[in-house]
Each structure stands twice: as C-alpha cells, then as structure tokens.
Design a protein around this motif. Structure first.
Motif, PDB file in Angstrom:
ATOM      1  N   ASP A  13      12.094 -39.732 -28.185  1.00  0.00           N
ATOM      2  CA  ASP A  13      13.178 -40.454 -26.943  1.00  0.00           C
ATOM      3  C   ASP A  13      12.014 -40.141 -25.563  1.00  0.00           C
ATOM      4  O   ASP A  13      12.901 -40.775 -24.944  1.00  0.00           O
ATOM      5  CB  ASP A  13      13.646 -39.510 -27.538  1.00  0.00           C
ATOM      6  N   GLY A  14      10.466 -39.696 -25.750  1.00  0.00           N
ATOM      7  CA  GLY A  14      10.456 -39.980 -24.845  1.00  0.00           C
ATOM      8  C   GLY A  14      10.257 -38.519 -23.273  1.00  0.00           C
ATOM      9  O   GLY A  14       9.635 -39.035 -22.545  1.00  0.00           O
ATOM     10  N   VAL A  15      11.005 -37.484 -23.720  1.00  0.00           N
ATOM     11  CA  VAL A  15      11.049 -36.707 -22.561  1.00  0.00           C
ATOM     12  C   VAL A  15      10.100 -35.947 -22.617  1.00  0.00           C
ATOM     13  O   VAL A  15       9.197 -35.564 -23.496  1.00  0.00           O
ATOM     14  CB  VAL A  15      12.750 -36.085 -23.048  1.00  0.00           C
ATOM     15  N   MET A  16       9.526 -35.339 -21.752  1.00  0.00           N
ATOM     16  CA  MET A  16       8.278 -34.579 -21.117  1.00  0.00           C
ATOM     17  C   MET A  16       8.406 -33.212 -20.614  1.00  0.00           C
ATOM     18  O   MET A  16       7.125 -32.451 -19.738  1.00  0.00           O
ATOM     19  CB  MET A  16       7.502 -35.847 -20.249  1.00  0.00           C
ATOM     20  N   GLN A  17       9.741 -33.077 -20.718  1.00  0.00           N
ATOM     21  CA  GLN A  17      10.316 -31.959 -19.660  1.00  0.00           C
ATOM     22  C   GLN A  17      10.085 -30.358 -20.380  1.00  0.00           C
ATOM     23  O   GLN A  17      10.629 -29.886 -21.639  1.00  0.00           O
ATOM     24  CB  GLN A  17      11.801 -32.350 -18.910  1.00  0.00           C
ATOM     25  N   GLY A 131       1.686 -33.101 -16.906  1.00  0.00           N
ATOM     26  CA  GLY A 131       2.966 -32.732 -16.408  1.00  0.00           C
ATOM     27  C   GLY A 131       3.028 -33.352 -15.170  1.00  0.00           C
ATOM     28  O   GLY A 131       2.484 -34.626 -15.348  1.00  0.00           O
ATOM     29  N   SER A 132       3.728 -32.504 -13.969  1.00  0.00           N
ATOM     30  CA  SER A 132       3.744 -34.228 -13.070  1.00  0.00           C
ATOM     31  C   SER A 132       4.805 -35.530 -13.222  1.00  0.00           C
ATOM     32  O   SER A 132       4.066 -36.621 -12.937  1.00  0.00           O
ATOM     33  CB  SER A 132       2.584 -33.640 -12.802  1.00  0.00           C
ATOM     34  N   GLY A 133       5.494 -34.710 -13.916  1.00  0.00           N
ATOM     35  CA  GLY A 133       6.664 -36.418 -14.145  1.00  0.00           C
ATOM     36  C   GLY A 133       6.924 -36.813 -12.563  1.00  0.00           C
ATOM     37  O   GLY A 133       7.333 -38.465 -12.752  1.00  0.00           O
ATOM     38  N   ASP A 134       7.240 -36.487 -11.701  1.00  0.00           N
ATOM     39  CA  ASP A 134       7.726 -37.307 -10.062  1.00  0.00           C
ATOM     40  C   ASP A 134       5.960 -37.663 -10.016  1.00  0.00           C
ATOM     41  O   ASP A 134       6.634 -39.210  -9.242  1.00  0.00           O
ATOM     42  CB  ASP A 134       8.011 -35.722  -9.943  1.00  0.00           C
ATOM     43  N   LEU A 135       5.114 -37.434  -9.892  1.00  0.00           N
ATOM     44  CA  LEU A 135       4.125 -38.195  -9.873  1.00  0.00           C
ATOM     45  C   LEU A 135       3.536 -39.423 -10.673  1.00  0.00           C
ATOM     46  O   LEU A 135       3.039 -40.053 -10.316  1.00  0.00           O
ATOM     47  CB  LEU A 135       2.520 -37.241  -9.603  1.00  0.00           C
ATOM     48  N   LYS A 161      13.612 -34.970 -18.298  1.00  0.00           N
ATOM     49  CA  LYS A 161      12.466 -36.231 -17.513  1.00  0.00           C
ATOM     50  C   LYS A 161      12.006 -37.049 -18.889  1.00  0.00           C
ATOM     51  O   LYS A 161      11.413 -35.985 -19.530  1.00  0.00           O
ATOM     52  CB  LYS A 161      11.734 -34.780 -16.900  1.00  0.00           C
ATOM     53  N   LYS A 162      11.366 -38.425 -18.152  1.00  0.00           N
ATOM     54  CA  LYS A 162      10.624 -39.128 -19.540  1.00  0.00           C
ATOM     55  C   LYS A 162      10.235 -39.446 -18.717  1.00  0.00           C
ATOM     56  O   LYS A 162       9.638 -39.776 -17.276  1.00  0.00           O
ATOM     57  CB  LYS A 162      11.684 -40.356 -19.574  1.00  0.00           C
ATOM     58  N   LEU A 163       8.446 -40.034 -19.702  1.00  0.00           N
ATOM     59  CA  LEU A 163       7.430 -40.321 -19.004  1.00  0.00           C
ATOM     60  C   LEU A 163       7.601 -41.628 -18.445  1.00  0.00           C
ATOM     61  O   LEU A 163       6.986 -41.442 -17.242  1.00  0.00           O
ATOM     62  CB  LEU A 163       6.805 -40.502 -20.166  1.00  0.00           C
ATOM     63  N   PHE A 164       7.878 -42.607 -18.971  1.00  0.00           N
ATOM     64  CA  PHE A 164       8.519 -44.027 -18.625  1.00  0.00           C
ATOM     65  C   PHE A 164       9.748 -43.632 -18.275  1.00  0.00           C
ATOM     66  O   PHE A 164      10.817 -44.491 -18.638  1.00  0.00           O
ATOM     67  CB  PHE A 164       8.148 -44.557 -19.711  1.00  0.00           C
TER      68      PHE A 164
END
Length: 218
Positions: A13-17, A131-135, A161-164
């Motif tokens: 489901d796109g989560v990268m956290q 990582g670096s989701g905000d960036l 936190k999701k990638l897209f």
C-alpha cells in the motif's frame, strides 16, 4: 548529466516509513517499524547490494541522514554497504545550522531544488536517495527523480508515510526491470515516461443510461 535515483523499500500500500527497525521512525504513532526484516534472505540481499555496486553519491533528507549517521559509521567488520556509505559524498537537505558530522557530508543549502538541479547538470556519479520521504515529495513535485528502484514487500501496513504522497504529480511510468525473491519481494525499476495517457472502452456512442449516470456525477 547525473541521474537522481530513488531506491525505496515500500509495502503493497505504498508505505515507506521505518523499514529498518521499531525505533527508526515511530512518528505519527507508526507501530510497524522493522517490517523489512522478516523477508530478508541471501538472494534478496544480493539483489539489494546490486543497487550499490555502481558509483553513487547519497542524497538524503535530514531525518534519514541522522538515522544513517548514527548507524553506518559504527558498523564493524568488512560490510560493503557501510564502506560505500561512509566513503561517498552525502548531500543533505536540512533547514538547520547543526554541523553535519558524518564524513564527506554537505548541506544542500536553502534552495534545495536549485542545488539539486546544479548537481544533476554537473559531473559525477548518480545521486541515490535512501529513505528521505519529505525530500522525495519535493523532488516529485519538481519532477527531479529520473528513476525509481522499488523494493515492494508483500504486506499491507494500513498507514504511515508513503512514497507517492503530497508531492506526487500525474505521470506515466516505464518498467525497465523486474525480479522477485523467494520471500515474495518484488524488485522493480521504473523511469518517468511522459504524461498519463487515457482512453475509454465505452466508445463514442454511450447508452442513454450511461449519459444519465454521467449527469448524476456532476
């Protein structure tokens, strides 16, 4: 010209956290940190290491930088990823003035987008995001990511936190390479492929019922 490559662990489901451990990033009440670990095996590790075989510089947000700087310099033994990370240049998106103590680290400055555009236009290895989701949201918003190396794990996390996320803009993607591990991890490499293309299976002569249905949606 240098490419910006986002190499990212994500759930279905796109989560990268917090893929690496429970204490990596529990912000927002995220309680599933360390979700990558159960799927690790020799073949997955070998394929993952291929991401780091070619020369690269790291492109990191401040939070991921702090996670890495507290871990990789202290890895003992002959770990090839630790060696690569410790010896490469780290470009960091940070709004603060705190010293970047990890060797070969430098701030991207106040205008991150301009700094990355300048890096891309210059000479050197590709710029690898970890990582670096905000960036990543900033880079997505400005269409600065040239390639996505996604490691898609067979689980649904339901939140995090999701990638897209907020920075995503509509775009078609071209699949360059794919491989799956015995534990069900899918490695897929994509590159942006122009605008989203659309069409319709209904054809030019919809039924009256379909016309009325469309009116109700307006």
């Amino acid at each position: 010209m240098r490419k910006v490559i986002a190499a990212t662990f994500i759930s279905l489901d796109g989560v990268m956290q917090a893929p690496g451990g429970p204490d990596e990033d529990p912000t927002g009440g995220f309680g599933h940190g360390g979700w990558v670990f159960p799927y690790s095996d020799e073949e997955t590790g070998k394929t993952l290491f291929e991401v780091f075989e070619k020369p690269f510089d790291l492109l990191l947000g401040r939070k991921t930088y702090e996670i890495f700087a507290a871990f990789w310099p202290y890895v003992e033994g002959d770990d090839p990823i630790a060696s690569s990370f410790n010896n490469t240049t780290k470009y960091v998106a940070t709004h603060g003035d705190a010293t970047l103590k990890w060797n070969r680290s430098q701030s991207l400055g106040k205008d991150v987008v301009a700094a990355i555009n300048e890096l891309k236009a210059g000479e050197g290895p590709d710029l690898l995001i970890q990582g670096s989701g905000d960036l990543i949201q900033t880079l997505l918003r400005h269409r600065l990511i040239d390639e996505f190396k996604l490691m898609i794990f067979p689980l649904v996390l339901g939140g995090g936190k999701k990638l897209f996320a907020g920075g995503a803009v509509p775009a078609a993607m071209k699949l360059l390479h794919t491989w799956s591990s015995p534990t069900g991890v899918i490695f897929a490499t994509y590159q942006p492929d122009g605008p989203v293309r659309t069409g319709s299976f209904v054809g030019p002569d919809p039924s009256q019922e379909e016309i009325e249905r469309r009116k109700r949606l307006k």
